[in-house]
Write a protein that holds these residues in place. Structure first.
Motif, mmCIF file in Angstrom:
data_model
loop_
_atom_site.group_PDB
_atom_site.id
_atom_site.type_symbol
_atom_site.label_atom_id
_atom_site.label_comp_id
_atom_site.label_asym_id
_atom_site.label_seq_id
_atom_site.Cartn_x
_atom_site.Cartn_y
_atom_site.Cartn_z
ATOM 1 N N ASP A 1 0.422 -1.367 -0.067
ATOM 2 C CA ASP A 1 -0.223 0.388 0.337
ATOM 3 C C ASP A 1 0.785 1.574 -0.004
ATOM 4 N N GLU A 2 0.792 1.857 -1.025
ATOM 5 C CA GLU A 2 1.482 3.463 -1.128
ATOM 6 C C GLU A 2 1.796 4.188 -0.243
ATOM 7 N N ASP A 3 0.449 4.164 0.539
ATOM 8 C CA ASP A 3 0.042 5.649 1.722
ATOM 9 C C ASP A 3 0.878 4.654 3.007
ATOM 10 N N GLU A 4 0.627 3.112 2.741
ATOM 11 C CA GLU A 4 1.563 2.836 4.601
ATOM 12 C C GLU A 4 3.244 2.841 4.078
ATOM 13 N N VAL A 5 3.460 2.999 2.718
ATOM 14 C CA VAL A 5 5.273 2.824 2.768
ATOM 15 C C VAL A 5 5.179 3.553 2.577
ATOM 16 N N ASN A 6 4.408 4.994 2.239
ATOM 17 C CA ASN A 6 4.740 6.527 2.719
ATOM 18 C C ASN A 6 4.338 7.411 3.855
ATOM 19 N N GLU A 7 3.807 6.649 4.837
ATOM 20 C CA GLU A 7 3.806 7.403 6.205
ATOM 21 C C GLU A 7 5.142 6.402 6.980
ATOM 22 N N PHE A 8 5.370 5.053 6.731
ATOM 23 C CA PHE A 8 6.110 4.996 6.894
ATOM 24 C C PHE A 8 7.998 5.184 6.827
ATOM 25 N N LEU A 9 7.587 5.045 5.774
ATOM 26 C CA LEU A 9 9.249 6.221 5.429
ATOM 27 C C LEU A 9 8.986 7.883 6.225
ATOM 28 N N ASP A 10 8.023 8.145 6.036
ATOM 29 C CA ASP A 10 7.768 9.617 7.003
ATOM 30 C C ASP A 10 8.552 9.581 8.363
ATOM 31 N N GLN A 11 7.972 8.899 9.322
ATOM 32 C CA GLN A 11 8.213 8.223 10.495
ATOM 33 C C GLN A 11 9.792 7.541 9.959
ATOM 34 N N VAL A 12 10.649 7.068 9.264
ATOM 35 C CA VAL A 12 12.019 6.599 9.390
ATOM 36 C C VAL A 12 12.599 7.976 9.385
ATOM 37 N N ILE A 13 12.266 9.326 8.536
ATOM 38 C CA ILE A 13 12.587 10.356 7.762
ATOM 39 C C ILE A 13 12.736 11.064 9.205
ATOM 40 N N LYS A 14 11.904 11.129 10.275
ATOM 41 C CA LYS A 14 11.881 11.570 11.303
ATOM 42 C C LYS A 14 12.345 11.156 12.698
ATOM 43 N N ASP A 15 12.408 9.893 12.433
ATOM 44 C CA ASP A 15 13.941 9.551 13.097
ATOM 45 C C ASP A 15 15.265 9.223 13.367
ATOM 46 N N TYR A 16 14.887 9.387 11.759
ATOM 47 C CA TYR A 16 16.583 9.078 11.546
ATOM 48 C C TYR A 16 17.659 10.555 11.264
ATOM 49 N N GLU A 17 16.082 11.876 11.055
ATOM 50 C CA GLU A 17 16.437 13.073 11.599
ATOM 51 C C GLU A 17 17.278 13.128 12.667
ATOM 52 N N SER A 18 16.291 12.839 13.653
ATOM 53 C CA SER A 18 16.406 12.508 15.477
ATOM 54 C C SER A 18 17.384 12.104 16.171
ATOM 55 N N ILE A 19 17.677 11.336 14.917
ATOM 56 C CA ILE A 19 19.048 10.042 15.138
ATOM 57 C C ILE A 19 20.103 10.590 14.880
ATOM 58 N N ILE A 20 20.129 11.643 13.900
ATOM 59 C CA ILE A 20 21.280 12.235 13.096
ATOM 60 C C ILE A 20 21.455 13.587 14.591
ATOM 61 N N ARG A 21 20.812 14.240 14.745
ATOM 62 C CA ARG A 21 20.579 15.410 15.950
ATOM 63 C C ARG A 21 20.741 15.296 16.619
ATOM 64 N N GLU A 22 20.828 14.199 17.594
ATOM 65 C CA GLU A 22 21.443 13.436 18.548
ATOM 66 C C GLU A 22 22.756 13.110 18.917
ATOM 67 N N ASN A 23 22.994 12.697 17.950
ATOM 68 C CA ASN A 23 24.267 12.290 16.975
ATOM 69 C C ASN A 23 24.503 13.554 17.366
ATOM 70 N N LYS A 24 24.488 14.436 16.598
ATOM 71 C CA LYS A 24 25.943 16.052 16.266
ATOM 72 C C LYS A 24 25.923 16.556 18.116
ATOM 73 N N GLU A 25 24.409 16.747 18.491
ATOM 74 C CA GLU A 25 24.633 16.593 19.708
ATOM 75 C C GLU A 25 25.847 16.294 21.016
ATOM 76 N N LEU A 26 25.645 14.693 20.685
ATOM 77 C CA LEU A 26 26.183 13.724 21.471
ATOM 78 C C LEU A 26 28.136 13.975 21.111
#
Length: 164
Positions: free
Chosen positions: A21-46
């Motif tokens: 389902d294209e919408d599910e995949v897009n939602e999942f990818l959006d969640q992955v992007i948010k989490d990944y950005e959060s992890i990158i930000r946290e990594n830079k802060e660390l």
């Protein structure tokens, strides 16, 4: 090369029949992007925290090294002062011993000189007493001689003559 949030966002999947389902995949990818950005930000802060802590650690290591060197220099200076004080104390003690020896030698010399003077004065006093005794005895002998009676008579005659 590591995956970036933009890579995830721009990822296109091919379409097939009976695909996801294209919408599910897009939602999942959006969640992955948010989490990944959060992890990158946290990594830079660390990483920034690690850099800041590393700078502090280096600063404290420099302070520790400086303090260690300062303590060593202070200990060396204290040892040098202690050694110089010991040397100075030994010099003062030697000087005091020399002065004490000099004073003792001068005192002994003066004592000997005074003792010689006392002996000389005793000899002179003995000679004086002997001479005085001789003089007194000679005077007594003179007084006991017969010449005094004639001297007394002539002095009476002279006094009688002057009274006239």
């Amino acid at each position: 090369m590591p995956l970036t949030p933009l890579d995830i966002h721009n990822k296109e999947f091919g379409r097939r029949l009976r695909g996801y389902d294209e919408d599910e995949v897009n939602e999942f990818l959006d969640q992955v992007i948010k989490d990944y950005e959060s992890i990158i930000r946290e990594n830079k802060e660390l990483q920034n925290q690690v850099l800041a802590l590393q700078e502090k650690l280096n600063h404290f290591a420099n302070i520790e090294e400086t303090l260690s060197k300062t303590i060593i220099v202070a200990q060396e200076a204290a040892d040098e002062v202690k050694n110089n004080s010991k040397k100075e104390a030994q010099l003062i003690l030697k000087e005091a011993e020399k002065n004490a020896d000099r004073i003792i030698n001068e005192s002994l010399s003066k004592s000997r000189k005074v003792a010689l003077e006392v002996e000389e004065l005793k000899k002179q006093a003995s000679i004086y007493r002997a001479r005085f005794r001789t003089l007194v005895e000679a005077q007594l002998d003179l007084l006991s001689q017969d010449g005094w009676s004639s001297l007394e008579d002539s002095s009476r005659e002279t006094a009688a003559y002057l009274d006239k």
